[in-house]
Design a protein around this motif. Structure first.
Motif, PDB file in Angstrom:
ATOM      1  N   SER A 110       8.896  -7.015  -0.982  1.00 46.58           N
ATOM      2  CA  SER A 110      10.103  -6.435  -0.388  1.00 46.58           C
ATOM      3  C   SER A 110      11.158  -6.099  -1.425  1.00 46.58           C
ATOM      4  O   SER A 110      12.018  -5.246  -1.191  1.00 46.58           O
ATOM      5  CB  SER A 110      10.678  -7.408   0.647  1.00 46.58           C
ATOM      6  N   TYR A 139       3.263   7.031  -1.736  1.00 45.54           N
ATOM      7  CA  TYR A 139       3.574   5.771  -1.074  1.00 45.54           C
ATOM      8  C   TYR A 139       3.083   5.860   0.365  1.00 45.54           C
ATOM      9  O   TYR A 139       3.502   6.742   1.123  1.00 45.54           O
ATOM     10  CB  TYR A 139       5.086   5.493  -1.098  1.00 45.54           C
ATOM     11  N   ALA A 140       2.198   4.949   0.735  1.00 52.06           N
ATOM     12  CA  ALA A 140       1.628   4.952   2.085  1.00 52.06           C
ATOM     13  C   ALA A 140       1.216   3.535   2.449  1.00 52.06           C
ATOM     14  O   ALA A 140       0.861   2.735   1.582  1.00 52.06           O
ATOM     15  CB  ALA A 140       0.424   5.894   2.180  1.00 52.06           C
ATOM     16  N   ARG A 141       1.269   3.233   3.729  1.00 57.98           N
ATOM     17  CA  ARG A 141       0.835   1.928   4.190  1.00 57.98           C
ATOM     18  C   ARG A 141      -0.673   1.875   4.377  1.00 57.98           C
ATOM     19  O   ARG A 141      -1.315   0.852   4.158  1.00 57.98           O
ATOM     20  CB  ARG A 141       1.533   1.592   5.511  1.00 57.98           C
ATOM     21  N   GLU A 142      -1.287   2.990   4.732  1.00 60.97           N
ATOM     22  CA  GLU A 142      -2.729   3.030   4.968  1.00 60.97           C
ATOM     23  C   GLU A 142      -3.241   4.431   4.667  1.00 60.97           C
ATOM     24  O   GLU A 142      -2.626   5.428   5.072  1.00 60.97           O
ATOM     25  CB  GLU A 142      -3.049   2.650   6.410  1.00 60.97           C
ATOM     26  N   ALA A 154       0.575  -2.785  -5.368  1.00 62.37           N
ATOM     27  CA  ALA A 154       1.108  -3.456  -4.182  1.00 62.37           C
ATOM     28  C   ALA A 154       2.431  -4.094  -4.572  1.00 62.37           C
ATOM     29  O   ALA A 154       2.514  -4.819  -5.573  1.00 62.37           O
ATOM     30  CB  ALA A 154       0.130  -4.517  -3.679  1.00 62.37           C
TER      31      ALA A 154
END
Length: 295
Positions: A118, A91-94, A115
């Motif tokens: 919430s 899990y990573a945002r970038e 993707a």
């Protein structure tokens, strides 16, 4: 352990000396004491072993004040050097590579990117497998470096953004429904221009435009072949055939006019329904005179 208690008396008193009292204090003796020492020794051994294992793990995993091995903790996030293997989801945002190298995602089965919103529900999924690449989502879009959309797909339409769409396959492009485009042009290779063919093997081919249809062949011929009828219709305007030579072969011959007046010349007549036929030329036109050929 025995302790004797004594009572002192003043000289001249007739007090009797009390009998000696014995007080026993309870302690750890014998096998209990040896077990206690043995337990303490085992604790010390375990402490030394744990300390040695901790130092060994720190050395093997390459722990440092900034991270662990190739993993470096920075203010912007985590940085990995070299190849890394993840056994569970990441899990990573970038995720991006270094400036001088490419980013490689490799798996023995497939690579899946999800993707989520919430609430944790999957809103988009890109799966790269050994047989196919599959995308699940409301819209799929490919942009250029300057941000312009090149290819967009949603539930209703497919949009191709560049000025030119080039199909290089030997079988061309297969479209089961309609196509809307301002220009269709044949490609050119090192050997010259290739033939442009619009073909419908089992159905009809229809070309509609709100203002007009312009067909041009610069270095070759234009050929239209149909099993049944070819209809050229203009609702508001004229039908123009502009060519140096216009050849209409196999036209039916109409009723023969007066003998001796044609001198081997013929004229082309057009019926109200668009049917063409030949009739012998005369001083006056025979098209109206012999209009029964349109029946």
């Amino acid at each position: 352990m025995v302790r004797e208690q004594y009572t002192t008396t003043t000289p001249g008193t007739n007090l009797q000396r009390p009998e000696t009292e014995y007080v026993y204090n309870v302690g750890i003796y014998g096998w209990r004491k040896r077990c206690l020492y043995l337990f303490v020794l085992l604790l010390i051994i375990l402490l030394v072993v744990n300390l040695a294992l901790t130092i060994w793990i720190l050395k093997v995993m390459w722990f440092s004040p900034t991270g662990m091995g190739y993993l470096e903790v920075q203010s912007e996030g985590l940085r990995l050097e070299g190849e890394s293997e993840f056994l569970y989801p990441l899990y990573a945002r970038e995720v991006h590579s270094r400036q001088d190298s490419s980013l490689l995602l490799q798996s023995t089965h497939n690579v899946t990117l999800n993707a989520r919103n919430s609430d944790g529900n999957v809103t988009g999924r890109l799966s790269v497998g050994p047989d196919m690449v599959q995308f699940d989502g409301q819209e799929f879009q490919i942009n250029s470096m300057d941000g312009n959309p090149l290819f967009t797909v949603d539930e209703n339409e497919v949009i191709v953004g560049p000025d030119k769409l080039r199909v290089t396959g030997p079988e061309g492009a297969l479209c089961e429904h309609s196509i809307e485009t301002p220009l269709i042009k044949g490609i050119k290779d090192a050997k010259g221009d290739k033939e442009l063919r619009l073909e419908s093997p089992t159905r009809s081919l229809s070309m509609d435009a709100p203002r007009g249809i312009h067909i041009k062949a610069q270095n070759g011929a234009f050929k239209a072949v149909s099993l049944l009828d070819i209809k050229l219709h203009s609702s508001n305007g004229v039908l123009r055939l502009d060519a140096e030579t216009l050849r209409l072969s196999k036209l039916p011959a109409g009723t023969t006019g007066e003998s001796g007046e044609s001198q081997g010349l013929y004229e082309v007549c057009v019926c109200q329904d668009g049917k063409l036929y030949l009739t012998e030329a005369a001083k006056d036109s025979n098209c109206v005179k012999y209009s029964r050929d349109c029946q």
